[in-house]
Design a protein around this motif. Structure first.
Motif, PDB file in Angstrom:
ATOM      1  N   TYR A   1     -66.994  38.940 -24.980  1.00 40.65           N
ATOM      2  CA  TYR A   1     -66.415  38.729 -23.648  1.00 40.65           C
ATOM      3  C   TYR A   1     -66.898  39.889 -22.773  1.00 40.65           C
ATOM      4  O   TYR A   1     -66.332  40.981 -22.809  1.00 40.65           O
ATOM      5  N   PRO A   2     -67.984  39.681 -22.014  1.00 33.20           N
ATOM      6  CA  PRO A   2     -68.548  40.773 -21.224  1.00 33.20           C
ATOM      7  C   PRO A   2     -67.962  40.845 -19.821  1.00 33.20           C
ATOM      8  O   PRO A   2     -67.524  39.833 -19.267  1.00 33.20           O
ATOM      9  N   GLY A   3     -67.963  42.036 -19.267  1.00 31.02           N
ATOM     10  CA  GLY A   3     -67.501  42.195 -17.886  1.00 31.02           C
ATOM     11  C   GLY A   3     -67.505  43.659 -17.503  1.00 31.02           C
ATOM     12  O   GLY A   3     -67.819  44.523 -18.324  1.00 31.02           O
TER      13      GLY A   3
ATOM     14  N   THR B   1     -57.343  43.564 -16.146  1.00 28.62           N
ATOM     15  CA  THR B   1     -56.109  43.060 -15.533  1.00 28.62           C
ATOM     16  C   THR B   1     -55.426  42.111 -16.532  1.00 28.62           C
ATOM     17  O   THR B   1     -56.007  41.778 -17.573  1.00 28.62           O
TER      18      THR B   1
ATOM     19  N   HIS C   1     -57.700  39.142 -17.246  1.00 28.61           N
ATOM     20  CA  HIS C   1     -58.681  39.340 -18.320  1.00 28.61           C
ATOM     21  C   HIS C   1     -57.979  39.237 -19.689  1.00 28.61           C
ATOM     22  O   HIS C   1     -58.499  38.610 -20.609  1.00 28.61           O
TER      23      HIS C   1
ATOM     24  N   ALA D   1     -69.629  46.440 -19.446  1.00 25.78           N
ATOM     25  CA  ALA D   1     -70.990  46.612 -18.923  1.00 25.78           C
ATOM     26  C   ALA D   1     -71.143  48.027 -18.359  1.00 25.78           C
ATOM     27  O   ALA D   1     -70.394  48.439 -17.483  1.00 25.78           O
TER      28      ALA D   1
ATOM     29  N   LEU E   1     -77.608  41.259 -21.634  1.00 25.28           N
ATOM     30  CA  LEU E   1     -76.419  40.839 -22.385  1.00 25.28           C
ATOM     31  C   LEU E   1     -76.779  40.070 -23.669  1.00 25.28           C
ATOM     32  O   LEU E   1     -76.203  40.312 -24.725  1.00 25.28           O
TER      33      LEU E   1
ATOM     34  N   ARG F   1     -66.527  33.546 -20.664  1.00 24.69           N
ATOM     35  CA  ARG F   1     -66.356  33.909 -19.251  1.00 24.69           C
ATOM     36  C   ARG F   1     -65.114  33.190 -18.747  1.00 24.69           C
ATOM     37  O   ARG F   1     -64.795  32.084 -19.183  1.00 24.69           O
TER      38      ARG F   1
ATOM     39  N   MET G   1     -79.124  30.989 -17.224  1.00 27.73           N
ATOM     40  CA  MET G   1     -80.138  32.015 -17.480  1.00 27.73           C
ATOM     41  C   MET G   1     -79.956  32.613 -18.876  1.00 27.73           C
ATOM     42  O   MET G   1     -80.934  32.809 -19.608  1.00 27.73           O
ATOM     43  N   ASN G   2     -78.720  32.846 -19.259  1.00 33.80           N
ATOM     44  CA  ASN G   2     -78.471  33.366 -20.612  1.00 33.80           C
ATOM     45  C   ASN G   2     -78.924  32.350 -21.667  1.00 33.80           C
ATOM     46  O   ASN G   2     -79.474  32.715 -22.701  1.00 33.80           O
TER      47      ASN G   2
ATOM     48  N   LEU H   1     -56.513  36.972  -8.981  1.00 26.38           N
ATOM     49  CA  LEU H   1     -56.767  38.391  -9.300  1.00 26.38           C
ATOM     50  C   LEU H   1     -58.228  38.714  -9.491  1.00 26.38           C
ATOM     51  O   LEU H   1     -58.989  37.903 -10.017  1.00 26.38           O
ATOM     52  N   ASN H   2     -58.626  39.898  -9.070  1.00 21.92           N
ATOM     53  CA  ASN H   2     -59.842  40.513  -9.595  1.00 21.92           C
ATOM     54  C   ASN H   2     -59.618  42.016  -9.603  1.00 21.92           C
ATOM     55  O   ASN H   2     -58.594  42.496  -9.108  1.00 21.92           O
TER      56      ASN H   2
ATOM     57  N   SER I   1     -61.196  44.475  -8.027  1.00 23.48           N
ATOM     58  CA  SER I   1     -61.272  45.158  -6.721  1.00 23.48           C
ATOM     59  C   SER I   1     -59.945  45.086  -5.981  1.00 23.48           C
ATOM     60  O   SER I   1     -59.522  46.057  -5.361  1.00 23.48           O
TER      61      SER I   1
HETATM   62  N1  COA Z   1     -58.804  37.816 -14.372  1.00 28.59           N
HETATM   63  C1  COA Z   1     -58.923  38.730 -13.400  1.00 28.59           C
HETATM   64  N2  COA Z   1     -60.100  39.077 -12.874  1.00 28.59           N
HETATM   65  C2  COA Z   1     -61.195  38.484 -13.351  1.00 28.59           C
HETATM   66  C3  COA Z   1     -61.140  37.527 -14.374  1.00 28.59           C
HETATM   67  C4  COA Z   1     -59.873  37.185 -14.878  1.00 28.59           C
HETATM   68  N3  COA Z   1     -59.717  36.294 -15.849  1.00 28.59           N
HETATM   69  N4  COA Z   1     -62.399  37.113 -14.639  1.00 28.59           N
HETATM   70  C5  COA Z   1     -63.196  37.789 -13.810  1.00 28.59           C
HETATM   71  N5  COA Z   1     -62.484  38.610 -13.033  1.00 28.59           N
HETATM   72  C6  COA Z   1     -62.963  39.473 -11.953  1.00 28.59           C
HETATM   73  C7  COA Z   1     -63.495  40.773 -12.391  1.00 28.59           C
HETATM   74  O1  COA Z   1     -62.474  41.765 -12.456  1.00 28.59           O
HETATM   75  C8  COA Z   1     -64.490  41.078 -11.320  1.00 28.59           C
HETATM   76  O2  COA Z   1     -63.831  41.602 -10.192  1.00 28.59           O
HETATM   77  P1  COA Z   1     -64.511  42.635  -9.209  1.00 28.59           P
HETATM   78  O3  COA Z   1     -65.722  41.926  -8.643  1.00 28.59           O
HETATM   79  O4  COA Z   1     -63.467  42.889  -8.219  1.00 28.59           O
HETATM   80  O5  COA Z   1     -64.893  43.819 -10.030  1.00 28.59           O
HETATM   81  C9  COA Z   1     -65.040  39.705 -10.997  1.00 28.59           C
HETATM   82  O6  COA Z   1     -64.044  38.820 -11.323  1.00 28.59           O
HETATM   83  C10 COA Z   1     -66.244  39.249 -11.790  1.00 28.59           C
HETATM   84  O7  COA Z   1     -66.637  40.228 -12.610  1.00 28.59           O
HETATM   85  P2  COA Z   1     -66.713  40.369 -14.217  1.00 28.59           P
HETATM   86  O8  COA Z   1     -66.082  39.280 -14.962  1.00 28.59           O
HETATM   87  O9  COA Z   1     -66.346  41.774 -14.574  1.00 28.59           O
HETATM   88  O10 COA Z   1     -68.138  40.158 -14.366  1.00 28.59           O
HETATM   89  P3  COA Z   1     -69.164  40.945 -13.637  1.00 28.59           P
HETATM   90  O11 COA Z   1     -69.696  39.976 -12.672  1.00 28.59           O
HETATM   91  O12 COA Z   1     -68.738  42.267 -13.153  1.00 28.59           O
HETATM   92  O13 COA Z   1     -70.071  41.189 -14.904  1.00 28.59           O
HETATM   93  C11 COA Z   1     -71.882  40.864 -16.347  1.00 28.59           C
HETATM   94  C12 COA Z   1     -71.109  40.416 -15.113  1.00 28.59           C
HETATM   95  C13 COA Z   1     -71.756  42.350 -16.613  1.00 28.59           C
HETATM   96  C14 COA Z   1     -71.343  40.108 -17.549  1.00 28.59           C
HETATM   97  C15 COA Z   1     -73.336  40.469 -16.037  1.00 28.59           C
HETATM   98  O14 COA Z   1     -73.743  41.101 -14.858  1.00 28.59           O
HETATM   99  C16 COA Z   1     -74.274  40.843 -17.167  1.00 28.59           C
HETATM  100  O15 COA Z   1     -74.347  40.158 -18.136  1.00 28.59           O
HETATM  101  N6  COA Z   1     -75.002  41.964 -16.999  1.00 28.59           N
HETATM  102  C17 COA Z   1     -75.922  42.467 -17.995  1.00 28.59           C
HETATM  103  C18 COA Z   1     -77.352  42.277 -17.579  1.00 28.59           C
HETATM  104  C19 COA Z   1     -77.801  40.871 -17.848  1.00 28.59           C
HETATM  105  O16 COA Z   1     -77.916  40.419 -18.960  1.00 28.59           O
HETATM  106  N7  COA Z   1     -78.083  40.162 -16.754  1.00 28.59           N
HETATM  107  C20 COA Z   1     -78.509  38.795 -16.784  1.00 28.59           C
HETATM  108  C21 COA Z   1     -77.348  37.860 -16.708  1.00 28.59           C
HETATM  109  S1  COA Z   1     -77.911  36.217 -16.565  1.00 28.59           S
END
Ligand code: COA
Length: 162
Positions: free
Chosen positions: A6-8, A14, A17, A36, A75, A89, A106-107, A128-129, A131
């Motif tokens: 479960y990446p993020g 929160t 999550h 991440a 990832l 996700r 893409m993955n 929720l998120n 930010s």
């Molecule tokens: N409850 C509350 N908030 C949630 C949530 C949930 N169930 N699910 C997602 N969110 C929020 C997150 O807190 C985040 O909020 P923010 O933008 O305010 O910080 C937002 O929704 C989405 O972010 P998150 O789930 O953390 O994912 P991300 O978009 O930050 O992370 C990665 C994405 C890190 C998984 C992705 O960029 C990655 O895989 N990176 C590695 C490089 C790679 O392989 N790239 C190619 C990918 S195709």
């Protein structure tokens, strides 16, 4: 053994999550929550803090098959290294869909045997998120029902010392 990642960014984790982690833990033998490191975001919490907050939240709800790790780079490479067959996700609203769809495809292009699984958190957390938690908290609002106890404590601590 069925392993899911479960990446993020989890800046911070929160209850939304945590809801997803709990659901995933019932579906897979092992869930690895992966923070991440090289995300495009500039986090408020360090990688170590984010990992510790997740550990403590998972412990609080007594989930035994969940561990916490951190990754940088692609990832799917990390998923292969951990022998994960699924990426978890959360989908909160239709607005999440396009970005998630693009990432999932893409993955899959990079690693056809690794499947993205979308889970919906409880509807009480769909707005929720991370930010919005940081912002409301910074401005003196109350987020205690929306984040695990350890997050609330560290947020208070960080904001006091500013
Ligand atoms: N409850 C509350 N908030 C949630 C949530 C949930 N169930 N699910 C997602 N969110 C929020 C997150 O807190 C985040 O909020 P923010 O933008 O305010 O910080 C937002 O929704 C989405 O972010 P998150 O789930 O953390 O994912 P991300 O978009 O930050 O992370 C990665 C994405 C890190 C998984 C992705 O960029 C990655 O895989 N990176 C590695 C490089 C790679 O392989 N790239 C190619 C990918 S195709």
């Amino acid at each position: 053994m069925k392993i899911a990642l479960y990446p993020g960014t989890f800046d911070p984790i929160t209850k939304g999550h945590l809801d997803i982690i709990e659901r995933a833990s019932h579906l897979f033998d092992k869930v690895i929550v992966t923070v991440a490191v090289n995300s495009s975001k500039t986090p408020m919490f360090t990688t170590e803090e984010r990992m510790e907050l997740i550990r403590s939240a998972v412990k609080e709800i007594k989930l035994k098959n969940v561990s916490v790790d951190a990754f940088s780079g692609l990832l799917v490479n990390f998923a292969r290294k951990k022998k994960a067959s699924a990426l978890i996700r959360g989908l909160r609203a239709v607005s999440d869909f396009e970005y998630e769809f693009q990432m999932a495809l893409m993955n899959r292009k990079q690693a056809p045997t690794i499947t993205t699984v979308f889970l919906m958190p409880h509807e009480k957390y769909t707005y929720l998120n991370s930010s919005i938690i940081r912002e409301v908290s910074r401005l003196g609002g109350d987020v205690k029902d929306l984040v695990p106890t350890a997050v609330q404590k560290l947020l208070d601590q960080k904001l006091k010392t500013r």
